[in-house]
Design a protein around this motif. Structure first.
Motif, PDB file in Angstrom:
ATOM      1  N   ASN A 103       0.853  -1.193   0.000  1.00  0.00           N
ATOM      2  CA  ASN A 103       0.000   0.000   0.000  1.00  0.00           C
ATOM      3  C   ASN A 103       0.884   1.236   0.000  1.00  0.00           C
ATOM      4  O   ASN A 103       1.586   1.507   0.979  1.00  0.00           O
ATOM      5  CB  ASN A 103      -0.919  -0.001   1.227  1.00  0.00           C
ATOM      6  N   PHE A 104       0.867   1.959  -1.124  1.00  0.00           N
ATOM      7  CA  PHE A 104       1.633   3.192  -1.238  1.00  0.00           C
ATOM      8  C   PHE A 104       0.680   4.374  -1.330  1.00  0.00           C
ATOM      9  O   PHE A 104      -0.232   4.385  -2.163  1.00  0.00           O
ATOM     10  CB  PHE A 104       2.530   3.177  -2.482  1.00  0.00           C
ATOM     11  N   LEU A 105       0.900   5.374  -0.491  1.00  0.00           N
ATOM     12  CA  LEU A 105       0.156   6.620  -0.541  1.00  0.00           C
ATOM     13  C   LEU A 105       1.050   7.704  -1.113  1.00  0.00           C
ATOM     14  O   LEU A 105       2.256   7.749  -0.811  1.00  0.00           O
ATOM     15  CB  LEU A 105      -0.322   7.018   0.858  1.00  0.00           C
ATOM     16  N   GLY A 106       0.467   8.581  -1.934  1.00  0.00           N
ATOM     17  CA  GLY A 106       1.241   9.649  -2.540  1.00  0.00           C
ATOM     18  C   GLY A 106       1.333  10.869  -1.646  1.00  0.00           C
ATOM     19  O   GLY A 106       0.996  10.845  -0.460  1.00  0.00           O
ATOM     20  N   VAL A 107       1.811  11.961  -2.225  1.00  0.00           N
ATOM     21  CA  VAL A 107       1.907  13.234  -1.517  1.00  0.00           C
ATOM     22  C   VAL A 107       0.571  13.942  -1.633  1.00  0.00           C
ATOM     23  O   VAL A 107      -0.013  14.035  -2.718  1.00  0.00           O
ATOM     24  CB  VAL A 107       3.039  14.092  -2.101  1.00  0.00           C
ATOM     25  N   LYS A 108       0.056  14.435  -0.536  1.00  0.00           N
ATOM     26  CA  LYS A 108      -1.247  15.092  -0.523  1.00  0.00           C
ATOM     27  C   LYS A 108      -1.278  16.253  -1.506  1.00  0.00           C
ATOM     28  O   LYS A 108      -0.360  17.075  -1.543  1.00  0.00           O
ATOM     29  CB  LYS A 108      -1.564  15.591   0.885  1.00  0.00           C
ATOM     30  N   GLY A 109      -2.311  16.276  -2.321  1.00  0.00           N
ATOM     31  CA  GLY A 109      -2.475  17.346  -3.297  1.00  0.00           C
ATOM     32  C   GLY A 109      -1.816  17.087  -4.629  1.00  0.00           C
ATOM     33  O   GLY A 109      -1.890  17.922  -5.522  1.00  0.00           O
ATOM     34  N   THR A 110      -1.151  15.951  -4.793  1.00  0.00           N
ATOM     35  CA  THR A 110      -0.524  15.609  -6.067  1.00  0.00           C
ATOM     36  C   THR A 110      -1.075  14.277  -6.564  1.00  0.00           C
ATOM     37  O   THR A 110      -1.652  13.500  -5.809  1.00  0.00           O
ATOM     38  CB  THR A 110       1.004  15.503  -5.931  1.00  0.00           C
ATOM     39  N   THR A 111      -0.878  14.006  -7.838  1.00  0.00           N
ATOM     40  CA  THR A 111      -1.331  12.762  -8.442  1.00  0.00           C
ATOM     41  C   THR A 111      -0.186  11.757  -8.450  1.00  0.00           C
ATOM     42  O   THR A 111       0.911  12.066  -8.906  1.00  0.00           O
ATOM     43  CB  THR A 111      -1.812  13.003  -9.891  1.00  0.00           C
ATOM     44  N   ARG A 112      -0.460  10.581  -7.948  1.00  0.00           N
ATOM     45  CA  ARG A 112       0.565   9.547  -7.968  1.00  0.00           C
ATOM     46  C   ARG A 112       0.809   9.054  -9.381  1.00  0.00           C
ATOM     47  O   ARG A 112      -0.121   8.876 -10.166  1.00  0.00           O
ATOM     48  CB  ARG A 112       0.125   8.355  -7.110  1.00  0.00           C
ATOM     49  N   SER A 113       2.079   8.808  -9.711  1.00  0.00           N
ATOM     50  CA  SER A 113       2.388   8.182 -10.991  1.00  0.00           C
ATOM     51  C   SER A 113       2.000   6.715 -10.923  1.00  0.00           C
ATOM     52  O   SER A 113       2.211   6.053  -9.910  1.00  0.00           O
ATOM     53  CB  SER A 113       3.881   8.299 -11.301  1.00  0.00           C
ATOM     54  N   PRO A 114       1.431   6.167 -11.983  1.00  0.00           N
ATOM     55  CA  PRO A 114       1.024   4.764 -11.957  1.00  0.00           C
ATOM     56  C   PRO A 114       2.229   3.835 -12.054  1.00  0.00           C
ATOM     57  O   PRO A 114       3.339   4.251 -12.375  1.00  0.00           O
ATOM     58  CB  PRO A 114       0.138   4.645 -13.203  1.00  0.00           C
ATOM     59  N   TRP A 115       1.966   2.550 -11.791  1.00  0.00           N
ATOM     60  CA  TRP A 115       2.985   1.541 -12.032  1.00  0.00           C
ATOM     61  C   TRP A 115       3.347   1.532 -13.516  1.00  0.00           C
ATOM     62  O   TRP A 115       2.495   1.753 -14.377  1.00  0.00           O
ATOM     63  CB  TRP A 115       2.456   0.156 -11.668  1.00  0.00           C
ATOM     64  N   LYS A 116       4.596   1.239 -13.801  1.00  0.00           N
ATOM     65  CA  LYS A 116       5.036   1.052 -15.186  1.00  0.00           C
ATOM     66  C   LYS A 116       5.753  -0.290 -15.280  1.00  0.00           C
ATOM     67  O   LYS A 116       6.627  -0.575 -14.451  1.00  0.00           O
ATOM     68  CB  LYS A 116       5.959   2.184 -15.632  1.00  0.00           C
ATOM     69  N   CYS A 117       5.377  -1.094 -16.270  1.00  0.00           N
ATOM     70  CA  CYS A 117       5.958  -2.424 -16.397  1.00  0.00           C
ATOM     71  C   CYS A 117       6.214  -2.751 -17.867  1.00  0.00           C
ATOM     72  O   CYS A 117       5.486  -2.298 -18.750  1.00  0.00           O
ATOM     73  CB  CYS A 117       5.018  -3.495 -15.830  1.00  0.00           C
TER      74      CYS A 117
END
Length: 449
Positions: free
Chosen positions: A403-417
């Motif tokens: 479970n990874f949470l991002g920085v509040k107010g920003t959009t998390r980058s998705p997984w890349k595979c």
């Protein structure tokens, strides 16, 4: 400087300390019995050989004579070399078998910054040259080659590499050879390093290479975050290594398991195996727990668990490259807390340079049986990047309970595979499609505990 690092440590990790206490874990598991601690028959002091701890007197002769005496005491029991409180300036020196180097509270063994007559040693055969430059390499500050039954311990005394002069030579590109590690043991067995502080290494801090039965416990390793290539602990083509209960803050990877470089590592053919990393805390702009990138001899049977990482580049990083060859398998990382990182997990096949142009680009690494489970992260900008090789995809990658949470107010980058096959179970954010298959042996069999 030590005070500043310890303050940073408590600020970063006090919010999760309860996750890793003895009560949370049940009985605390250790691997101290890998190398039983022995009582020495004789005790001698550096001052018996003219050692002066005033920070100015050069003690190279005193260290040399003391260790020479231990070497010639016979095989029964060995000897303890006591370093009293004080600052003992010295050039590099060699250890011998059946000795304990014991640093009293307030004892500091400090490297001279006179570099023009620093001794050279041959390149490691699994590297073929110095890691930074062709040719030989400067001998580590404290060095052991072919030794057995060596203990470096005490009451949190300090080994200071005074590395800034070396870092500046690296930045100015005036180095003639590869910089010295702070402490390197080669072709050695039954090693214990505990209850000491290592600071300001010129290059890698602690480098056991071609070793077996090595225990590192209760060690603090510190270097500025802008110090180049100051890896914390690098087990290299070594087996039966345990690293636990330590704090590391450096300018490069905290712990990196290695096994040789391209065609030289392939030819030498000695893997790193049976490596345990547990209850290690740290911070670095680079990677926390790493495998690679020099893995040409192979890496297998690695367990890293109960890890706290704060202010990281990458939390968990398995890295290799075309031309490396080598088999990386059976790597398990579990029970990790990551706070403030660019990437939580990275498994990559395009990392690292080459020693020369003689490597075979068709020597592709095999990466398989990687399990990463029970990982929690906050302020993680990108959950993960898993990038295999087109002609050698990574297989049996298992992600579970992440479970990874991002920085509040920003959009998390998705997984890349890419070029990867595996499965996942209870992963947030949801991973890429290559890791959502329900193949035999899927992550459902490795669910959170």
């Amino acid at each position: 400087m030590l005070h500043q690092f310890l303050v940073l440590f408590f600020l970063c990790f006090n919010v999760v300390a309860h996750l890793f206490t003895s009560s949370a874990l049940g009985e605390v598991i250790t691997c101290s019995n890998i190398v039983p601690l022995k009582n020495r028959r004789y005790n001698i002091s550096l001052t018996d050989f003219g050692g002066v701890g005033d920070g100015r007197t050069l003690n190279t002769k005193a260290f040399g004579e003391a260790i020479y005496q231990i070497q010639h005491m016979g095989r029964e029991g060995g000897a303890l070399l006591y370093i009293p409180p004080g600052v003992y300036l010295t050039e590099s020196f060699n250890l011998t078998s059946r000795m304990t180097l014991y640093l009293a509270p307030g004892a500091v063994i400090k490297a001279t910054q006179v570099t023009h007559n620093w001794p050279l040693v041959a390149p490691l055969p699994s590297y073929g040259r110095g890691r930074e430059l062709p040719g030989g390499r400067y001998m580590s500050f404290i060095h052991g080659d072919g030794v057995n039954d060596v203990v470096i311990t005490g009451e949190n005394g300090t080994i200071d590499g005074q590395g800034d002069i070396w870092w500046n030579m690296w930045r100015k590109r005036t180095l003639q050879f590869t910089r010295p590690s702070l402490l390197e043991l080669v072709n050695s067995t039954n090693i214990i390093i505990s209850n000491v502080i290592l600071i300001n290494s010129p290059f890698w801090n602690l480098h056991p290479v071609y070793c077996s039965n090595v225990v590192v416990r209760f060690v603090t390793i510190l270097a500025p975050h802008d110090s180049p290539n100051t890896d914390g602990i690098d087990p290299d083509s070594s087996s039966n290594v345990c690293i636990e209960d330590s704090y590391i803050s450096t300018g490069d990877d905290l712990v990196a398991v290695k096994s040789g470089w391209d065609e030289y590592g392939i030819a030498y053919g000695r893997p790193s195996s049976d490596i345990t990393i547990r209850r290690v805390n740290g911070t670095t702009p680079f990677s926390g727990i790493a495998v690679g990138s020099e893995t040409s001899g192979g890496v297998e049977n690695v367990l890293a668990e109960h890890i706290n990482l704060c202010n990281m580049g990458v939390g968990i990083h398995i890295k290799t490259d075309s031309g490396r060859g080598g088999l990386i398998k059976n790597i398990t990382v579990s029970d990790v807390y990551i706070e403030n990182a660019r990437k939580g997990i990275k498994i990559s096949g395009d990392v690292g340079g080459h020693p020369d142009d003689k490597f075979d680009p068709k020597a592709l690494p095999i990466v398989k049986d990687i399990t990463i489970k029970n990982v929690r992260g906050v302020k993680v900008l990108q959950a993960g990047l898993i990038q295999g090789l087109r002609n050698a995809p990574f297989t049996d990658i298992c992600l579970s309970g992440i479970n990874f949470l991002g920085v509040k107010g920003t959009t998390r980058s998705p997984w890349k595979c890419s070029d990867v096959f595996g499965s996942s179970h209870q992963v947030s954010p949801w991973p890429c499609s290559e890791l959502t298959s329900n193949q035999p042996g899927s992550c459902a069999n490795h669910s959170q505990v």
